[in-house]
Write a protein that holds these residues in place. Structure first.
Motif, short mmCIF file in Angstrom:
data_model
loop_
_atom_site.label_atom_id
_atom_site.label_comp_id
_atom_site.label_asym_id
_atom_site.label_seq_id
_atom_site.Cartn_x
_atom_site.Cartn_y
_atom_site.Cartn_z
N THR A 175 -44.50 76.60 100.21
CA THR A 175 -43.04 76.52 100.27
C THR A 175 -42.41 77.91 100.24
O THR A 175 -41.49 78.21 101.00
N ILE A 176 -42.93 78.76 99.36
CA ILE A 176 -42.41 80.12 99.26
C ILE A 176 -42.65 80.88 100.57
O ILE A 176 -41.75 81.57 101.08
N LEU A 177 -43.86 80.74 101.13
CA LEU A 177 -44.17 81.41 102.39
C LEU A 177 -43.28 80.90 103.53
O LEU A 177 -42.89 81.67 104.42
N SER A 178 -42.93 79.62 103.51
CA SER A 178 -42.08 79.05 104.56
C SER A 178 -40.64 79.53 104.44
O SER A 178 -39.96 79.74 105.46
N LEU A 179 -40.18 79.71 103.20
CA LEU A 179 -38.78 80.10 102.98
C LEU A 179 -38.56 81.61 103.07
O LEU A 179 -37.43 82.04 103.31
N MET A 180 -39.60 82.39 102.89
CA MET A 180 -39.45 83.84 102.86
C MET A 180 -38.81 84.42 104.12
O MET A 180 -37.92 85.27 104.04
N PRO A 181 -39.22 84.01 105.34
CA PRO A 181 -38.56 84.58 106.53
C PRO A 181 -37.07 84.33 106.56
O PRO A 181 -36.29 85.21 106.97
N PHE A 182 -36.63 83.15 106.12
CA PHE A 182 -35.20 82.84 106.12
C PHE A 182 -34.47 83.68 105.07
O PHE A 182 -33.36 84.16 105.31
N VAL A 183 -35.09 83.84 103.91
CA VAL A 183 -34.47 84.65 102.85
C VAL A 183 -34.33 86.10 103.31
O VAL A 183 -33.28 86.72 103.14
N MET A 220 -34.19 87.19 106.36
CA MET A 220 -33.18 87.27 107.42
C MET A 220 -31.77 87.26 106.83
O MET A 220 -30.90 88.04 107.26
N LEU A 221 -31.52 86.40 105.86
CA LEU A 221 -30.20 86.34 105.23
C LEU A 221 -29.88 87.64 104.51
O LEU A 221 -28.75 88.15 104.60
N VAL A 222 -30.85 88.19 103.80
CA VAL A 222 -30.62 89.45 103.08
C VAL A 222 -30.39 90.60 104.06
O VAL A 222 -29.48 91.42 103.88
N ASN A 223 -31.19 90.66 105.12
CA ASN A 223 -31.03 91.75 106.09
C ASN A 223 -29.70 91.68 106.84
O ASN A 223 -29.22 92.70 107.35
N SER A 224 -29.11 90.50 106.93
CA SER A 224 -27.80 90.39 107.58
C SER A 224 -26.71 91.06 106.76
O SER A 224 -25.62 91.30 107.27
N THR A 225 -26.99 91.38 105.49
CA THR A 225 -26.03 92.07 104.64
C THR A 225 -26.36 93.56 104.47
O THR A 225 -25.67 94.26 103.73
N ARG A 226 -27.39 94.03 105.17
CA ARG A 226 -27.84 95.41 105.01
C ARG A 226 -27.52 96.23 106.26
O ARG A 226 -27.30 95.68 107.34
N SER A 227 -27.49 97.54 106.10
CA SER A 227 -27.24 98.43 107.23
C SER A 227 -28.53 98.68 108.00
O SER A 227 -29.63 98.39 107.53
N THR A 228 -28.37 99.23 109.19
CA THR A 228 -29.54 99.53 110.02
C THR A 228 -30.45 100.54 109.33
O THR A 228 -31.68 100.42 109.37
N TYR A 229 -29.85 101.53 108.67
CA TYR A 229 -30.65 102.55 107.97
C TYR A 229 -31.48 101.92 106.86
O TYR A 229 -32.67 102.23 106.70
N GLU A 230 -30.87 101.03 106.08
CA GLU A 230 -31.60 100.37 105.00
C GLU A 230 -32.75 99.52 105.53
O GLU A 230 -33.84 99.49 104.95
N ILE A 231 -32.52 98.84 106.64
CA ILE A 231 -33.58 98.00 107.21
C ILE A 231 -34.72 98.86 107.74
O ILE A 231 -35.90 98.52 107.60
N GLY A 260 -26.50 87.83 113.65
CA GLY A 260 -26.44 86.92 114.79
C GLY A 260 -27.50 85.83 114.72
O GLY A 260 -27.23 84.67 115.03
N LEU A 261 -28.70 86.21 114.27
CA LEU A 261 -29.75 85.20 114.10
C LEU A 261 -29.39 84.20 113.02
O LEU A 261 -29.67 83.00 113.14
N THR A 262 -28.75 84.68 111.96
CA THR A 262 -28.33 83.79 110.89
C THR A 262 -27.32 82.77 111.39
O THR A 262 -27.41 81.57 111.08
N LEU A 263 -26.35 83.23 112.17
CA LEU A 263 -25.36 82.31 112.73
C LEU A 263 -26.02 81.32 113.69
O LEU A 263 -25.58 80.17 113.80
#
Length: 282
Positions: free
Chosen positions: A24-32, A34-45, A252-255
């Protein structure tokens, strides 16, 4: 002996629950992520691609996203029209085809089913060039119907529906309806379809997700910007050769995946029932 069996049973449950939790954790990790990276800057990523701590660049990413001619409302509407239309066609006409294979005894039925199975083995990419040429000749490019109507022919969905009917559709009930004077389409719509709700809901999820995420055919058939779907719009976000805004792409992927979650949670209760009852009849 009983104590040993009880201990073995408890240990097995612990191992099973642990494996399920890890999966379950492995399945949810990509979504988590993605959601976190949508709040980060390009430099941070670029510095740390994986992080579980949200940042403060959500609104900045949104402004960048909308500034790249990304129109989420138009993309949502276009994708929704195509996905809902193709899902409805796939589910209904596949159920109708499976009904003809199960409810009637006619010459060549097994041969017809074998042909359907053979068609299922052909990759869509093999026929894409001929399909595009045909759509171009009949002036169906830049038309949503070119992506909706072919969904009527869905061999995999027909196979699933047939297996479900073999195990759950009582033919005696259909004979009783015919004796009472019910027409064939009325019998199918009012008796067979309600029985097939679990299978139809299960296939509706898969068909909607597949149609919503489709990129190959919409890219070659839709050239008008006003008809672009969400996956096409997200793909165009990587078109800037000077600087790629990774945060905006993740947003955009999140939306893009939000409707998939809505459809899944709305129909997920039918998945287990559909898979269990749609097994091959022995």
């Amino acid at each position: 002996m009983k104590h040993a069996k009880h201990s073995n049973g408890t240990a097995f449950k612990i191992v099973a629950y642990t494996v399920c939790i890890l999966l379950t954790i492995l399945s949810l990790m990509p979504f988590v992520i993605m959601l976190v990276n949508s709040t980060r800057s390009t430099y941070e990523i670029q510095q740390h691609a994986i992080s579980l701590v949200p940042s403060t660049y959500l609104m900045s990413n949104l402004s960048v996203l909308l500034g790249k001619t990304f129109n989420p409302i138009r993309g949502f509407m276009n994708s929704m029209i195509i996905s809902v239309g193709s899902t409805a066609c796939t589910v209904y006409f596949s159920a109708l085809t499976a009904y003809a294979l199960v409810a009637y005894q006619w010459k060549g039925r097994k041969t017809f089913f074998t042909v359907i199975m053979c068609v299922m083995m052909i990759p869509a990419q093999v026929t894409s060039i001929g399909f595009y040429q045909f759509m171009y000749q009949i002036h169906m490019t830049n038309n949503f119907l070119a992506l909706i109507l072919p969904s009527i022919a869905a061999p995999a969905t027909v196979f699933f529906m047939r297996q479900f009917m073999l195990s759950s559709l009582p033919l005696e009930l259909l004979d009783s309806a015919r004796i009472d004077g019910s027409g064939e389409f009325n019998t199918f719509n009012r008796i067979a379809l309600p029985i097939m709700k679990p299978a139809m809901a299960t296939q509706a999820i898969f068909c909607f997700v597949s149609s919503w995420n489709s990129l190959f055919l919409p890219t070659i058939l839709l050239t008008d910007n006003s008809k672009y779907t969400m996956p096409i719009m997200v793909g165009l976000l990587r078109g800037d050769i000077y600087k790629t805004e990774h945060g905006a792409i993740y947003l955009g992927l999140t939306l893009t995946i939000l409707p998939l979650f809505i459809v899944y949670f709305a129909l997920s209760k039918y998945i287990i029932a559909g898979v269990a009852l749609g097994g091959v009849k022995g």
